[in-house]
Enzyme design. Structure first.
Site, PDB file in Angstrom:
ATOM      1  N   GLY A  46       0.756  -1.259   0.000  1.00  0.00           N
ATOM      2  CA  GLY A  46       0.000   0.000   0.000  1.00  0.00           C
ATOM      3  C   GLY A  46       0.782   1.303   0.000  1.00  0.00           C
ATOM      4  O   GLY A  46       0.169   2.362  -0.016  1.00  0.00           O
ATOM      5  N   GLU A  76       1.160  -9.494  -2.563  1.00  0.00           N
ATOM      6  CA  GLU A  76       1.518 -10.580  -3.485  1.00  0.00           C
ATOM      7  C   GLU A  76       2.635 -11.447  -2.922  1.00  0.00           C
ATOM      8  O   GLU A  76       3.312 -12.151  -3.674  1.00  0.00           O
ATOM      9  CB  GLU A  76       1.955 -10.002  -4.845  1.00  0.00           C
ATOM     10  CG  GLU A  76       0.894  -9.266  -5.604  1.00  0.00           C
ATOM     11  CD  GLU A  76      -0.207 -10.159  -6.195  1.00  0.00           C
ATOM     12  OE1 GLU A  76      -0.278 -11.360  -5.855  1.00  0.00           O
ATOM     13  OE2 GLU A  76      -1.019  -9.617  -6.967  1.00  0.00           O
ATOM     14  N   HIS A  95       7.971  -7.593  -9.446  1.00  0.00           N
ATOM     15  CA  HIS A  95       6.640  -7.643 -10.071  1.00  0.00           C
ATOM     16  C   HIS A  95       6.218  -6.213 -10.373  1.00  0.00           C
ATOM     17  O   HIS A  95       6.247  -5.362  -9.488  1.00  0.00           O
ATOM     18  CB  HIS A  95       5.634  -8.312  -9.129  1.00  0.00           C
ATOM     19  CG  HIS A  95       4.205  -8.008  -9.506  1.00  0.00           C
ATOM     20  ND1 HIS A  95       3.693  -8.297 -10.746  1.00  0.00           N
ATOM     21  CD2 HIS A  95       3.196  -7.422  -8.820  1.00  0.00           C
ATOM     22  CE1 HIS A  95       2.429  -7.894 -10.802  1.00  0.00           C
ATOM     23  NE2 HIS A  95       2.105  -7.350  -9.641  1.00  0.00           N
ATOM     24  N   HIS A  97       3.758  -3.417 -13.272  1.00  0.00           N
ATOM     25  CA  HIS A  97       2.605  -3.278 -14.158  1.00  0.00           C
ATOM     26  C   HIS A  97       3.028  -2.510 -15.414  1.00  0.00           C
ATOM     27  O   HIS A  97       2.541  -1.408 -15.661  1.00  0.00           O
ATOM     28  CB  HIS A  97       1.466  -2.534 -13.449  1.00  0.00           C
ATOM     29  CG  HIS A  97       0.887  -3.263 -12.279  1.00  0.00           C
ATOM     30  ND1 HIS A  97      -0.124  -2.737 -11.505  1.00  0.00           N
ATOM     31  CD2 HIS A  97       1.149  -4.496 -11.759  1.00  0.00           C
ATOM     32  CE1 HIS A  97      -0.446  -3.601 -10.545  1.00  0.00           C
ATOM     33  NE2 HIS A  97       0.320  -4.676 -10.670  1.00  0.00           N
ATOM     34  N   HIS A 158      -2.689  -8.068 -15.852  1.00  0.00           N
ATOM     35  CA  HIS A 158      -2.138  -7.642 -14.572  1.00  0.00           C
ATOM     36  C   HIS A 158      -0.727  -7.052 -14.698  1.00  0.00           C
ATOM     37  O   HIS A 158      -0.540  -5.887 -14.384  1.00  0.00           O
ATOM     38  CB  HIS A 158      -2.174  -8.843 -13.618  1.00  0.00           C
ATOM     39  CG  HIS A 158      -1.696  -8.541 -12.240  1.00  0.00           C
ATOM     40  ND1 HIS A 158      -1.800  -9.426 -11.200  1.00  0.00           N
ATOM     41  CD2 HIS A 158      -1.085  -7.455 -11.729  1.00  0.00           C
ATOM     42  CE1 HIS A 158      -1.294  -8.892 -10.106  1.00  0.00           C
ATOM     43  NE2 HIS A 158      -0.847  -7.691 -10.407  1.00  0.00           N
TER      44      HIS A 158
HETATM   45 ZN    ZN Z   1       0.311  -6.342  -9.352  1.00  0.00          ZN
END
Ligand code: ZN
Length: 211
Positions: A46, A76, A95, A97, A158
């Protein structure tokens, strides 16, 4: 292995690059690395990646339990744990986007890693894992068939997952893939559309302007 403080600063450096190069937005994405026996450093849930500090990173065990740090580890974390469990050679995971790589998955197009020699040599095939609800157990299940043999996986609708022997290496693989995605996209567009030259009469008028 680097000292923990060096690992923390390498992770923060990569988080800033992810944000500044448009590979994530706000608190998207997550980064982790091995930090000694049975310990991982991971980004918190967050918080915007571009503003993270070394002290915001959490230490978790290989079951995802928090050992130190404030707040919650990345939502995740289970995806990261699934990779570390099957890949002792992997020391770090990024990871993100990335817009174009993710758009390929939305368009239902496979990423053509075999179209560009340097991508094929340094990364190899890049499969797309089927859609899974983010932050749930569905994600590690969706990527499970691809973990053992790949350095990068796309997650349908995703984002991306890249692994490496260091945080920097996992990040650079992502950067390389998004760049390759742009090149493939340009090639696709150019194949579709050949602009017409100006009509001869218009070219003649331009010639007249020169004299
Ligand atoms: Zn993600």
């Amino acid at each position: 292995m680097l000292e923990e403080m060096e690992l923390r600063s390498e992770m923060i450096c990569v988080c800033r690059k992810l944000e500044s190069r448009g590979l994530i937005a706000a608190s998207d994405g997550n980064v982790s690395c091995r930090a000694g026996e049975g310990r991982l450093l991971i980004t918190p849930s967050g918080l915007p990646k571009g503003e993270l500090k070394e002290s915001d990173l959490l230490v978790v065990d290989l079951q995802g339990n928090r050992l130190s740090g404030e707040g919650k580890p990345s939502s995740e974390v289970r995806m990261h744990l699934a990779v570390y469990e099957k890949r002792p050679d992997v020391a770090a995971i990024v990871h993100a986007h990335p817009p174009l790589l993710t758009a390929y998955t939305l368009a239902g197009l496979p990423f053509m890693a075999d179209a560009l020699p340097e991508v094929w040599l340094t990364i190899g095939p890049v499969p797309t894992a089927p859609y899974a609800t983010p932050s749930t157990e569905e994600v590690p299940r969706a990527i499970a068939p691809y973990i053992e043999k790949h350095r990068a996986i796309l997650l349908e609708r995703h984002g991306s997952l890249t692994v490496g022997k260091s945080v920097e290496e996992a990040y650079l693989r992502l950067e390389k893939l998004e760049h390759a995605a742009k090149t493939l996209y340009y090639a696709f567009v150019l194949n579709q559309y050949h602009p017409d030259p100006l009509p001869l009469s218009a070219l003649r008028k331009l010639e007249a302007l020169k004299s």
